[in-house]
Design an enzyme around this catalytic site. Structure first.
Site, PDB file in Angstrom:
ATOM      1  N   THR A  16       0.834  -1.212   0.000  1.00  0.00           N
ATOM      2  CA  THR A  16       0.000   0.000   0.000  1.00  0.00           C
ATOM      3  C   THR A  16       0.863   1.254   0.000  1.00  0.00           C
ATOM      4  OG1 THR A  16      -0.097  -0.144   2.412  1.00  0.00           O
ATOM      5  CG2 THR A  16      -1.989  -1.017   1.220  1.00  0.00           C
ATOM      6  N   SER A 101      16.848  -4.046   5.432  1.00  0.00           N
ATOM      7  CA  SER A 101      18.235  -3.691   5.745  1.00  0.00           C
ATOM      8  C   SER A 101      18.744  -2.557   4.858  1.00  0.00           C
ATOM      9  CB  SER A 101      19.134  -4.922   5.601  1.00  0.00           C
ATOM     10  OG  SER A 101      18.821  -5.628   4.422  1.00  0.00           O
ATOM     11  N   ASP A 146       9.806   2.397   4.646  1.00  0.00           N
ATOM     12  CA  ASP A 146      10.996   1.819   5.280  1.00  0.00           C
ATOM     13  C   ASP A 146      11.916   2.894   5.846  1.00  0.00           C
ATOM     14  OD1 ASP A 146       9.825  -0.424   4.299  1.00  0.00           O
ATOM     15  OD2 ASP A 146      11.352  -0.866   2.798  1.00  0.00           O
TER      16      ASP A 146
END
EC number: 2.7.1.6
Length: 350
Positions: A16, A101, A146
């Protein structure tokens, strides 16, 4: 100077974040550690890869250094002068398990450069610099979740983020009596990057077909005007956004039973409508469904392998872990990897 930036796990709101949708991630207690010092030329060292790369000026090498170089390029594009530095990185973040990461490395780099050179870049600008590095330099068309989580993370809280407006709210993550685990399927199908970009294209097709600028303008009624694949993709995004809103409510009320059910239905949607799960992650989720004390599970990350987030009553997951390992090994000949996950603050000096 040393800094650390956390990975993240997204409770719910999958695929999303690049569709102007809602997400509910939290920063986790696994990090990229980075040290920075002055140097004659750019020197980047990775303990994990056991490699040192030197360069006179920033260039793209199609390897791990691009995440660092991309951040420096983003600063320079904004008019900041970044003179040569030596940057050393190490990490206890598992790669490919869906804990992001790459964003942690970008954010650690951005924060370290801002602090080291005294640029004092505001938090939101750091997020944008880090994301730009991945989109424009590395070439992955990621959303903003993120990098946002690695910067704004707050211990014992999830972040309810609206990726369209970047408005956010901290939602207490009170896990007394419950726990969150990450099961790493230990597979990554080659499809992942090509299919990820294809899903993005399909979502853009949806908007073109409906003549809308953003998914936020798309309604349930609009689904009637779509068919086949595009309809499935749009339905997932609409319903996943609703699940995020319900999950925020459930967290605020400490209603983990409801949250668990929402995780299961999110997985079904990712499997049947968005079609990004795979046999291995489906197996893990199906295995956990109905087991005592297991409240919910779903695949996390881009899909086609990677991890499964599991919400359970405290201790319940540990009791069935060995059986799960055995069943999975018998079925696929692969060993699972487990990570117990706790929340963390965002990027900081150490």
């Amino acid at each position: 100077m040393k800094v650390k930036a956390p990975g993240r796990i997204n409770i719910i709101g999958e695929h999303t974040d690049y569709n102007d949708g809602y997400v509910l991630p939290f920063a986790v207690n696994r990090y990229v550690f980075l040290s920075i010092e002055g140097s004659e030329r750019f020197i980047f060292h990775s303990e994990n890869v056991n490699e040192t790369v030197e360069m006179e000026k920033i260039e793209k090498l199609n390897k791990w250094t691009d995440y660092i170089s991309g951040v420096i390029a983003s600063f320079e594009k904004r008019g900041y002068r970044v003179s040569p530095v030596k940057i050393s990185v190490s990490s206890n973040l598992p790669i490919g398990a869906g804990l992001s990461s790459s964003a942690a490395l970008e954010v650690a780099t951005a924060y370290a450069i801002s602090e080291y050179f005294g640029f004092n870049v505001p938090k939101l600008e750091l997020v944008k610099i880090a994301r730009e590095a991945e989109v424009e330099f590395v070439g992955v068309r990621c959303g903003i979740m993120d990098q946002f989580t690695a910067v704004f993370g707050k211990k014992d809280h999830a972040i309810f983020l609206d990726t369209m407006t970047l408005e956010y709210e901290y939602v207490p993550l009170k896990l007394e009596g419950y726990e969150i685990n990450l099961v790493d399927s230990n597979v990554k199908h080659e499809l992942s990057s090509s299919e990820y970009n294809r899903r993005r294209q399909e979502c853009e097709e949806v908007l073109k077909t409906l003549e809308k600028k953003s998914f936020r303008e798309v309604t349930k009624e609009d689904l009637e005007r779509l068919s086949g694949t595009l309809r499935k993709r749009a339905q997932h995004v609409l319903e996943e956004n609703e699940r995020v809103l319900k999950s925020v409510q459930a967290l605020k009320e400490g209603d983990f039973e409801t949250l668990g059910k929402l995780l299961f239905s999110s997985h079904e949607s990712l499997r049947d409508l968005y079609e990004v799960s795979c046999e291995e992650t489906d197996f893990i989720v199906d295995y956990l469904r109905g087991k005592e004390g297991i409240l919910g599970a779903r695949m996390v990350g881009g899909g086609f392998g990677g991890g499964v987030i599991v919400l359970s009553k405290k201790g319940a997951f540990g009791k069935i872990k060995e059986e799960l390992v055995e069943s999975y090994r018998k079925r696929f000949g692969i060993d699972l990897i487990f990570h117990e996950i706790e929340s963390s603050d965002g990027v900081q000096k150490i």
